[in-house]
Design a protein around this motif. Structure first.
Motif, PDB file in Angstrom:
ATOM      1  N   LYS A  95       3.660   7.616 -11.011  1.00 34.64           N
ATOM      2  CA  LYS A  95       3.164   6.928 -12.205  1.00 34.64           C
ATOM      3  C   LYS A  95       4.102   5.836 -12.703  1.00 34.64           C
TER       4      LYS A  95
ATOM      5  N   ARG B 195       6.813   2.472 -17.045  1.00 30.36           N
ATOM      6  CA  ARG B 195       5.793   2.155 -16.062  1.00 30.36           C
ATOM      7  C   ARG B 195       6.246   1.017 -15.130  1.00 30.36           C
TER       8      ARG B 195
ATOM      9  N   PHE C 284      -0.836  -0.075   7.938  1.00 27.13           N
ATOM     10  CA  PHE C 284      -1.704  -0.224   6.772  1.00 27.13           C
ATOM     11  C   PHE C 284      -2.643   0.966   6.652  1.00 27.13           C
TER      12      PHE C 284
ATOM     13  N   PHE D 155      -5.571  10.787  -3.878  1.00 24.75           N
ATOM     14  CA  PHE D 155      -6.702  10.940  -4.796  1.00 24.75           C
ATOM     15  C   PHE D 155      -7.523  12.174  -4.482  1.00 24.75           C
ATOM     16  N   ILE D 156      -7.606  12.532  -3.193  1.00 23.09           N
ATOM     17  CA  ILE D 156      -8.488  13.637  -2.829  1.00 23.09           C
ATOM     18  C   ILE D 156      -7.772  14.979  -2.946  1.00 23.09           C
TER      19      ILE D 156
ATOM     20  N   THR E  26      -2.978   3.574   3.623  1.00 29.26           N
ATOM     21  CA  THR E  26      -4.248   3.792   2.933  1.00 29.26           C
ATOM     22  C   THR E  26      -4.629   5.262   2.957  1.00 29.26           C
TER      23      THR E  26
ATOM     24  N   LEU F 293      -2.992  -0.912 -10.558  1.00 24.13           N
ATOM     25  CA  LEU F 293      -2.332   0.390 -10.420  1.00 24.13           C
ATOM     26  C   LEU F 293      -2.706   1.341 -11.547  1.00 24.13           C
TER      27      LEU F 293
ATOM     28  N   ARG G 197     -14.988   8.404  -9.910  1.00 21.14           N
ATOM     29  CA  ARG G 197     -14.166   8.743  -8.752  1.00 21.14           C
ATOM     30  C   ARG G 197     -14.246   7.692  -7.639  1.00 21.14           C
TER      31      ARG G 197
ATOM     32  N   SER H 144       4.050   4.914  -6.022  1.00 20.36           N
ATOM     33  CA  SER H 144       4.071   4.686  -7.469  1.00 20.36           C
ATOM     34  C   SER H 144       2.886   5.355  -8.161  1.00 20.36           C
ATOM     35  N   LEU H 145       1.805   5.594  -7.439  1.00 18.94           N
ATOM     36  CA  LEU H 145       0.716   6.351  -8.051  1.00 18.94           C
ATOM     37  C   LEU H 145       1.123   7.805  -8.233  1.00 18.94           C
TER      38      LEU H 145
ATOM     39  N   MET I 173       0.838  -1.191   0.000  1.00 18.11           N
ATOM     40  CA  MET I 173       0.000   0.000   0.000  1.00 18.11           C
ATOM     41  C   MET I 173       0.878   1.249   0.000  1.00 18.11           C
TER      42      MET I 173
ATOM     43  N   LEU J  55     -11.154   5.396  -5.882  1.00 13.84           N
ATOM     44  CA  LEU J  55     -10.818   5.320  -4.466  1.00 13.84           C
ATOM     45  C   LEU J  55     -10.835   3.883  -3.957  1.00 13.84           C
TER      46      LEU J  55
ATOM     47  N   PHE K 100       2.472   1.515  -3.324  1.00 16.17           N
ATOM     48  CA  PHE K 100       1.507   1.918  -4.346  1.00 16.17           C
ATOM     49  C   PHE K 100       1.279   3.420  -4.306  1.00 16.17           C
TER      50      PHE K 100
ATOM     51  N   MET L 191      -2.801   6.978   0.344  1.00 16.45           N
ATOM     52  CA  MET L 191      -3.368   6.788  -0.990  1.00 16.45           C
ATOM     53  C   MET L 191      -4.634   7.611  -1.179  1.00 16.45           C
ATOM     54  N   LEU L 192      -5.500   7.617  -0.171  1.00 17.09           N
ATOM     55  CA  LEU L 192      -6.742   8.384  -0.290  1.00 17.09           C
ATOM     56  C   LEU L 192      -6.432   9.871  -0.400  1.00 17.09           C
TER      57      LEU L 192
END
Lengths: 314, 680
Positions: free
Chosen positions: A156, B537, A300, A311-312, A304, B422, B430, A152-153, A146, B434, A149, A307-308
């Motif tokens: 990219k 990637r 964890f 996105f937000i 998380t 990923l 959206r 990496s998000l 997690m 999430l 990720f 990650m959230l």
């Protein structure tokens, strides 16, 4: 790929093999200072390894080939990982072999075999260590992925060299997602490398031990290889953390001229990382085994959240 | 005689059916029967692999109409890339298992007649092949039933044990509930297909049909229900861990390895091919069920101490992983992201063939252990690596593969699934963005738990000391069984280190169904580097990992063995107490204890310790007994009410039966009256 990058690759692998005991020695020395003890010096791990290598191997009658193969396999995976993580330079010929997910799986295969060899002799301690190690690993792995990720998000890519490249080319922004991921990752490093508060690397023959319980039956050069590998594992996890979160100072071009500066940065960062580990270790007590799931749950959750928040907020 | 793939595939089916027919002729001589029939079955399977390979490679669609079936309703047969791929999956494992069976089935010598096993074995494989080849609902369902019925008799093979009969009955019930659902789904699809009444049941007509969304949804969910019942997706999994272990091990290998895959085939065929346009939430339901099956399957597996039952629960897990790949692909394609959809679909298909090979190998290994020791209970095993080195090595390969460890095959498909996860931020929705990454965490959790489970399975079975009370004479299995296992093991490694070659081959399926390929990017940098989307990637090279580890291991070994000797064998160090015995080892139950404690809330666990006190002091009990029962909550929540209410209904209906002729005459009279009133 120039000739230089191959030389850097070789140098980096040799450095991982050669410097890992010194880093372990540095952590131990700092710990002694913090606890008001006198130290055996930075180079004690080398002396320990040398002593173990020159001793004979005592094997139980029912030890199978898995028991004898495991130390070499452990060493092999650690050396390979040392060639993949960008430590000195990102222009490594081996870097494309594995992205972060493969890298974590490389450590997983080492753990799989170590747990098997813990069960090979058929003593209660060995099985106990294997069972606990696999329990902790199965909770640590999702948290670790997690955190990875999230990184990496943001960048990219799951390829470490590419992550470093992206961090380099962007500006230095303090992203909340990366901060959460970093804290989670540090918690996971402590669990994965068997440090306090999850496991105590200094215990031996105690009912609470995990890693030591699995390797209790090892001796001689087998034990030396395993000890060496666990030093390398600590070193590599710290380097992985540096590469994913704070790679500044690493050689971007694969030229030998950039190498001394990269080496200096690496040593400085490792010194600081050792200090952080020791601060955590001296500040905390070892947890009960069934507290560990909560600890990993926190890791964890933080990952998380990271990650959230990516996105937000981003 | 032309050698096009469909002819070869059909000839193989005919060969299998013929073998089933002639097998009873050799009843007198058991060895001849086993040798001839399994060699014929392996030849047929091999031909199927060749035909399937060729069909995928050339991507030529060939069709045929068989002059059998009902008048006016002939069987339609079609071999396209998807069917070809599943032919390879079925044929490959059947080939390995048929060779393995030569040795395995001889183990029944002196116990029972094996003729029925041989006959139904051939019918079972033929049924699976026909399911894949079928191009109309009629042929599909006939083949589906042939497969189910043949496997029912195979589960019943050792029918003197009550639990086997019970398992077979449960299997038959769930299989038929599923088959009815599939029949309804095809009914809906055929109802909307154009053309006259007698050609609407072909898949071709269904493909061209214009179906309103709500009817398509009904058809999808009915067929999905039916296929999930066959695949053992939670909550329809209860039959699977009962039926698969009950069958002979070679059949368990086929049931777990490839029979479940026919359900995956059905899902892909109905969704991507026949319905082919669907809203995104279908995919999210497939994904969610896949994730639940994945995590719950591996947790159930961890609680088992019966080796074959443990493996059966892992099938639930792996079907979950395949569904995750397919579900992601469905979500991506409904948002018009063909490249990502191709990635998800290829990940699912890759895991399909991987799971077939390694699960087949695991069941073959478990069968070898059963053959040699007569035990399925891991608590009674231990130390078999010394007696059965080949079996142990191959079982280890399969354990590494299923635990998703590089450089073996399970890792590649899970890695591709991770990459698909990923890439989910590309979605326009959206909420999905999430939630989907949390699925990746669950995939990581199930991978790590699977590793824990297989450390347990391998460690308790093959390592340590023998735990049982009596010590049977254990021997390594014969060469045919070893050959079957070694071929499967080598396939595991090859699929792990040469993923680009496989993806290049299978990519045509993605091109047909989602309109994009990943092979262009996946093998852009040569066959050694797998770069699913782009080089920047992510990249992975299984062969370099494999060779790299080997080189370092060899170098370290050579350097440390410059001086020879220096190994002393000795007794286990027992802290000087000299009382260590084999009962002190960790066993399957104790190994899983920490995980059972953490995830225990998901199960119904009863645990108790009883002490028989010693005469002297209660601190020294004479005997301690530990009871543990782990039960499936879903059984109590979902199945028990259904079972109870159906018993209640049948009891109520049973009141009609009184045994008096007058009452029955009255019933007839009332029926006639009713008919006269309503059907005037």
């Amino acid at each position: 790929m120039s000739m230089d990058s191959f030389i850097i690759e070789a140098l980096q692998v040799l450095l991982v093999i050669g410097l890992a005991p010194a880093f372990a020695g540095w952590v131990r020395t700092l710990k002694c200072w913090f606890q008001g003890r006198s130290t055996p010096g930075l180079f004690q791990p080398y002396r320990d390894l040398f002593k173990l290598f020159s001793k004979e191997v005592v094997l139980a009658y029912n030890a199978s080939w898995i028991f004898r193969f495991t130390p070499y396999l452990l060493f092999g995976t650690a050396v390979l990982a040392g060639g993949i993580i960008p430590i000195l330079s990102i222009d490594l010929p081996l870097a494309a072999t594995a992205d972060v997910i493969v890298l974590i799986s490389l450590f997983a295969i080492a753990r799989f075999f170590l747990a098997l060899s813990g069960m090979d002799i058929g003593t209660a301690f060995g099985g106990m260590g294997s069972s606990r190690e696999m329990m902790i690993a199965s909770l640590a792995e999702p948290a670790m992925l997690m955190a990875i990720f999230t990184v990496s998000l943001v960048n990219k890519s799951t390829s470490l060299a590419e992550i470093v490249q992206v961090i380099y080319s962007g500006q230095l922004i303090l992203r909340p997602s990366i901060t959460f991921a970093l804290i989670a990752f540090i918690l996971i490093i402590l669990a994965e490398t068997g440090r306090i508060p999850v496991d105590n690397p200094a215990t031996h023959l105690e009912l609470t031990m995990i890693h030591e319980a699995m390797i209790l039956e090892y001796s001689g050069r087998h034990l030396a290889l395993i000890e060496w590998t666990s030093m390398m594992k600590l070193y590599l996890f710290v380097c992985l953390c540096i590469a994913a979160f704070a790679p500044w100072g690493i050689a971007v071009k694969g030229s030998l001229a950039a190498l001394p500066a990269a080496f200096g940065f690496m040593v400085a960062k490792l010194g600081v990382a050792g200090l952080i580990i020791v601060l955590i270790e001296t500040g905390l007590a070892k947890m009960r085994l069934f507290r560990v799931p909560e600890y990993l749950g926190v890791a964890f959750l933080l990952a998380t959240l990271g990650m959230l928040s990516f996105f937000i907020l981003d | 005689m032309n050698y096009d793939p469909i002819t070869i595939a059909l000839s193989s089916v005919v060969l299998l059916l013929g073998t089933a027919l002639i097998a009873p002729l050799f009843r007198r001589s058991r060895n001849t029967l086993i040798n001839i029939s399994f060699i014929l079955a392996s030849i047929a399977s091999f031909c199927v692999v060749a035909a399937g390979y060729y069909a995928v490679e050339t991507a030529v669609v060939s069709t045929a109409t068989l002059p059998i079936g009902l008048p006016g309703l002939p069987f339609h047969i079609r071999l396209d890339a998807l069917a070809g791929f599943f032919l390879v999956v079925v044929g490959l494992l059947s080939f390995f298992v048929s060779i393995y069976s030569i040795g395995y089935v001889k183990g029944y010598a002196g116990h029972r007649s094996v003729t029925s096993l041989v006959v139904f074995y051939c019918l079972f494989i033929a049924g699976m092949l026909m399911v894949v080849l079928a191009d109309d609902a009629f042929c599909f369902l006939v083949a589906w039933e042939l497969m189910a019925a043949a496997s029912y008799f195979l589960v019943m093979f050792e029918n003197e044990r009550a639990e086997n009969r019970k398992a077979a009955l449960l299997y038959l019930v769930v299989a038929h509930v599923g088959a009815i659902a599939i029949l309804f789904a095809f009914g809906i699809l055929a109802g909307f297909s154009s053309g006259d009444v007698f050609s609407g049941y072909t898949f071709d007509a269904m493909r061209k049909a214009e179906i309103p969304v709500y009817w398509a949804t009904a058809a999808f969910f009915l067929s999905f229900l039916g296929f999930c019942a066959k695949a053992g997706v939670i909550p329809l999994h209860v039959w699977l861990p009962e039926a698969h272990p009950a069958a002979p091990s070679n059949v368990s290998a086929l049931m777990s390895g490839v029979m479940l895959k026919t359900a995956i085939y059905g899902i892909i065929r109905v969704t991507f091919d026949i319905i082919h346009v669907f809203p995104w939430w279908w995919g999210s339901i497939v994904l969610t069920l896949g994730l639940i099956s994945m995590v719950m399957g591996v947790l159930y597996a961890l609680m088992q101490h019966d080796l074959k039952k443990l493996l059966a629960y892992h099938s639930v897990e792996n079907i979950g992983i395949i569904l995750v790949g397919i579900g992601l692909s469905m979500i991506f394609i409904s948002f018009k992201l063909p490249l990502l959809a191709a990635l998800g679909l290829i990940a699912g298909l890759y895991h399909t063939i991987n799971h077939a090979v390694f699960k087949g190998l695991l069941f073959m290994g478990a069968g070898a252990v059963l053959h040699a020791t007569g035990e399925r209970n891991m608590e009674e095993m231990g130390g078999l690596i010394h007696k059965m080195p080949w079996t142990a090595a191959m079982f280890l390969v399969a354990c590494l593969s299923i635990s998703a460890l590089p450089p073996f095959n399970g890792f590649v498909s899970e890695w591709l699934t991770f990459q698909a996860f990923l890439l989910s931020p590309a979605l326009p929705n959206r909420i999905l963005i999430l939630l989907i990454p949390l699925g990746a965490a669950l995939l990581a959790l199930s991978g790590a738990l699977a590793a824990a489970c297989f450390v347990k399975a391998f460690g308790v079975t093959f390592l340590g000391h023998w735990r049982g009370h009596h010590r049977p004479h254990v021997h390594e299995v014969d060469w045919t069984m070893r050959a079957g296992m070694v071929m499967a093991g080598v396939t595991c490694l090859l699929l792990g280190i040469l993923p680009t070659i496989f993806i290049d081959w299978v990519d045509v399926i993605a091109e047909q169904f989602v309109g994009s390929t990943i092979s262009l990017s996946a093998s852009q940098y040569g066959w050694m580097w797998l770069t699913p989307v782009s080089y920047e990637r992510a990249s992975y090279s299984g062969i370099i990992v494999f060779i790299g580890i080997l080189v370092v291991v060899a170098a370290a070994y050579a350097l440390l063995h410059v001086k020879p000797g220096m190994i002393r064998r000795s007794h286990i160090w027992d802290c000087g107490f000299q009382k260590i015995n084999s009962r002190m080892q960790y066993n399957a139950t104790s190994f899983a204890q920490p995980i059972r404690r953490i995830f225990g809330f998901l199960f119904r666990i009863r645990e108790s310790v009883e002490q028989a006190p010693h005469a002297g002091h209660k601190a020294f009990p004479k005997k301690i007994t530990y009871y543990l029962s782990v039960k499936d909550r879903i059984w109590k929540w979902l199945y028990k009410p259904i079972v109870d209410s159906s018993f209640w209904l049948s009891r109520q209906a049973g009141r009609l039966q009184q045994g008096r002729i007058q009452t029955y005459l009255l019933y007839s009279f009332i029926t006639i009256l009713a008919l006269l009133v309503f059907l005037r």
